[in-house]
Scaffold this active site. Structure first.
Site, short mmCIF file in Angstrom:
data_model
loop_
_atom_site.label_atom_id
_atom_site.label_comp_id
_atom_site.label_asym_id
_atom_site.label_seq_id
_atom_site.Cartn_x
_atom_site.Cartn_y
_atom_site.Cartn_z
N GLU D 48 0.80 -1.23 0.00
CA GLU D 48 0.00 0.00 0.00
C GLU D 48 0.83 1.27 0.00
OE1 GLU D 48 -0.08 -2.34 2.36
OE2 GLU D 48 -0.31 -1.49 4.38
N ASN D 49 2.13 1.15 0.25
CA ASN D 49 2.96 2.36 0.16
C ASN D 49 3.30 2.72 -1.28
OD1 ASN D 49 4.50 -0.09 0.40
ND2 ASN D 49 6.35 1.15 0.47
#
Lengths: 218, 230, 230, 218
Positions: D48-49
């Site tokens: 998700e980064n």
């Protein structure tokens, strides 16, 4: 009667509102001509189809991927960047554009703008106009002062469907330059050879005469 | 889902049925999926909802009106106030044969993005006090009025990119990201027309615009040059 | 606005005052504006609201707690449930000396994007039925509940990119776009730390991630390597 | 008493839920270990980064820009792409991730998940968990079946603050594999050497015994 400015001269006058360092969006039509008069300025043009940093309109060597929002081929400058339409309108709606210059059909004394729908022709297109009118930090409208049959386009209230409410900061026409401050029209400049009375007689809405009113310098 | 690669645009669009809603990427000449649109024209599928920024003279999209394949258009730019000739769409619209929902371009883009991003709606100042506000909820925050706009999705998205790798990672060229990049996220089945398909690893990871996760069907086509006429 | 280029990070942040809200880009080691943060630490400015994805052991941001420069943190990741050592922030938080607003990471990112995009709010399914929903409006659409979340802006954004040209166009490397790219749009004054400043024209237009329109102040710094510790 | 699976074997069992062509998000902690067991699969990992297409966790040659959401350095595969956090969560919230595997603290019979706040420690971090729990098409929770002092973590109602309501599809613990369908727990598999009665006695919530219940194959 109408000895007012040509479209080119309206664009020239509009270009004088732009200064070094500004990010500017030019609408389709008359505003596009402003780009002919900014070569000496350090201005960055944004086009809502996803370009920041374009230059002149190119007449030949059409490249389908390098166009402005009017579909015209444009020069891509070395500092250019490209982005999608959601990002482009994030930039516009988010208040990052210093000045937008759009065409107009009608402007009301309170700054309401109508520029996307012509009832007589039974249609129109919104395009980016509503977002640009709402989002630009300063909105300049360039247009003919009257309709082809001489009726005022600066009105007490817009008769055509609105683009946005109370959004216009400055109107530049073939006859005059008019500022809008706090729902009030202020006549700042008249075109060469045009009198204040002529402007007033061709404007429906009430107007204050600016304290330092002068002839446009072009 | 693994991307499927087809050898021609007819096969690439073979999953499309009548009564479908289809998003079409592109902004006039830039990034228009014209080969896919022509395949749709040749296929003759009927009763489509077309979601596209523009439909007009010179658009391939306007070809779909020749045989009245489109029942409804959702667009930002559909009828030019100037210009003498009318598009097929405009003539049918004035005869009441096709429905039109006209949307401000920023709202159009944001609704599509919301559709792909699981956002249930958003507040925009655009359109407040105009016909666009009709039948919409007005929400006031920080002394400013906003319209609540809802997400937009479609059964299919037809998009055009410059290059793809064989996993569907896409890059665009110039001003052709426009609606392609967001429509790729907002349809159940996304069909991409590209100028060139390359091997995995040939596109630099830092340069990829649309990750392959969003692409279902891929076809390499020679681009068709379109240009608006008046 | 023309971007201003500074020769060191102390000068780059000289406009920041006490009582300011500041967004800090970066996700742990990737894209953290550590040189700017250290300059802020050395400057000693007090009573800041820090808006950042994470604050923790090994972050330079946690250094700002050494002299209690931070009054409030808005973050997604602030207190690790595991790990023996506590960060400065965590110790001060448990003593009630610093305020914490914890936000889901997707909502955090979307609120910042909305702040930069003129969006007055958005509906997200994230947080429905949790403590995140407290004091928030629930709006139902298509038989699904959403929270109305509001935009997030700050006085300043400190961001870190890989390269800039002299007009402030930025590119990022790897996973360092994270919050930098969106925070660059959502603050009144955006200060960017980059590894290298190049001439205009050296960055390919198709490759630019953050257009210079968003950047106010620019400084070239040797990147500081940070790594979370436990 | 607890002769259940090691963390590595829980991860191995979880990896069997993944199939070629899937886009998968692995949470911090135990789920990260799943990546050790997917070398033979054609799976794309999302972090998700802002990464799609990473590979193994790298122990040396730390590159600060190539990390997963746990801050660990990861291998970047040739098909990788990078994007900002708003785009990453658009991908997650928009339903584009086929499977997410997260750690858990408590799961309720109706599929409620609590995994971000430990009241005993006086804190926690939400991170991406709430968005991933809401957005993934299928959510698998990997966790120890009981707390360290033997109390059930699969409950009638979660006692800890929720991550999301009715989001869990499958629970894989050191003792069992349990599906959740229509607010009902269904025991599908038991760990080698673990009896159905043992699982039931260590689970607070009511559970149906699956019609084809079997021992986990690892």
């Amino acid at each position: 009667m109408n000895q007012g400015l040509s479209r080119e001269l309206i664009a020239l006058r509009a270009s004088k509102e732009l200064h070094d360092g500004m990010y500017v969006n030019l609408g389709i039509g008359l505003p596009t001509l402003v780009s002919n008069f900014i070569d000496d300025l350090d201005i960055t043009l944004q086009s809502e189809n996803g370009i920041l940093g374009y230059g002149n309109i190119l007449e030949k060597d059409f490249d389908p991927d390098f166009i402005n929002a009017g579909g015209q081929p444009v020069e891509i400058l070395p500092e250019a960047s490209f982005f999608n339409s959601a990002e482009s309108f994030a930039m516009i709606r988010g208040g990052h554009i210093d000045v937008a210059i759009l065409g107009g059909l009608q402007v009301a004394a309170n700054g309401d703008l109508a520029n996307w729908f012509v009832p007589e022709r039974g249609g129109g297109s919104i395009g980016g106009a509503m977002d640009i009118a709402v989002g630009a930090k300063r909105l300049i409208i360039t247009m003919a002062h009257t309709t082809k049959d001489g009726k005022p386009r600066i009105l007490d209230r817009c008769l055509y469907p609105l683009t946005a409410e109370t959004c216009v900061d400055l109107i530049i026409t073939d006859l005059a330059v008019i500022e809008i401050v706090d729902n009030q029209l202020i006549l700042l400049e008249t075109a060469p050879g045009i009198t204040v009375d002529e402007v007033l007689s061709l404007t429906e809405a009430d107007m204050i005469i600016g304290t330092s009113i002068r002839e446009m310098s072009l | 889902m693994v991307v499927e690669i087809f050898s021609n645009s007819k096969q690439a669009i073979s999953v499309v049925n009548s009564n479908s809603s289809i998003m079409f990427g592109g902004f006039v000449s830039a990034g228009s999926p014209s080969n896919l649109i022509i395949a749709l024209h040749n296929d003759g599928i009927q009763n489509l909802t077309a979601i596209a920024n523009n439909i007009g003279l010179g658009d391939k999209l306007d070809m779909l009106c020749e045989h009245k394949q489109i029942a409804k258009v959702i667009a930002t730019f559909a009828i030019r106030a100037s210009g003498d000739r009318k598009s097929n769409f405009e003539e049918q619209y004035h005869r009441g044969e096709v429905e039109l929902e006209l949307i401000p371009q920023g709202t159009f883009a944001e609704r599509i993005r919301a559709g792909g991003a699981g956002i249930g709606g958003f507040l925009t100042p655009t359109g407040v006090g105009t016909v666009v506000a009709e039948n919409k909820e007005v929400i006031r925050h920080n002394e400013k009025d906003y319209l609540l706009e809802l997400p937009l999705r479609a059964d299919f998205a037809f998009i055009k990119a410059y290059k793809a790798d064989k996993l569907g990672n896409l890059i665009y060229r110039g001003a052709s990201k426009n609606f392609n990049e967001i429509m790729a996220t907002a349809a159940d089945c996304v069909i991409a027309e590209v100028e060139e398909i390359v091997e995995v690893g040939e596109l630099e990871p830092d340069r990829i615009d649309t990750p392959g996760i969003f692409i279902d069907r891929l076809v390499q086509c020679k681009p068709i040059e379109i240009r608006w006429t008046s």
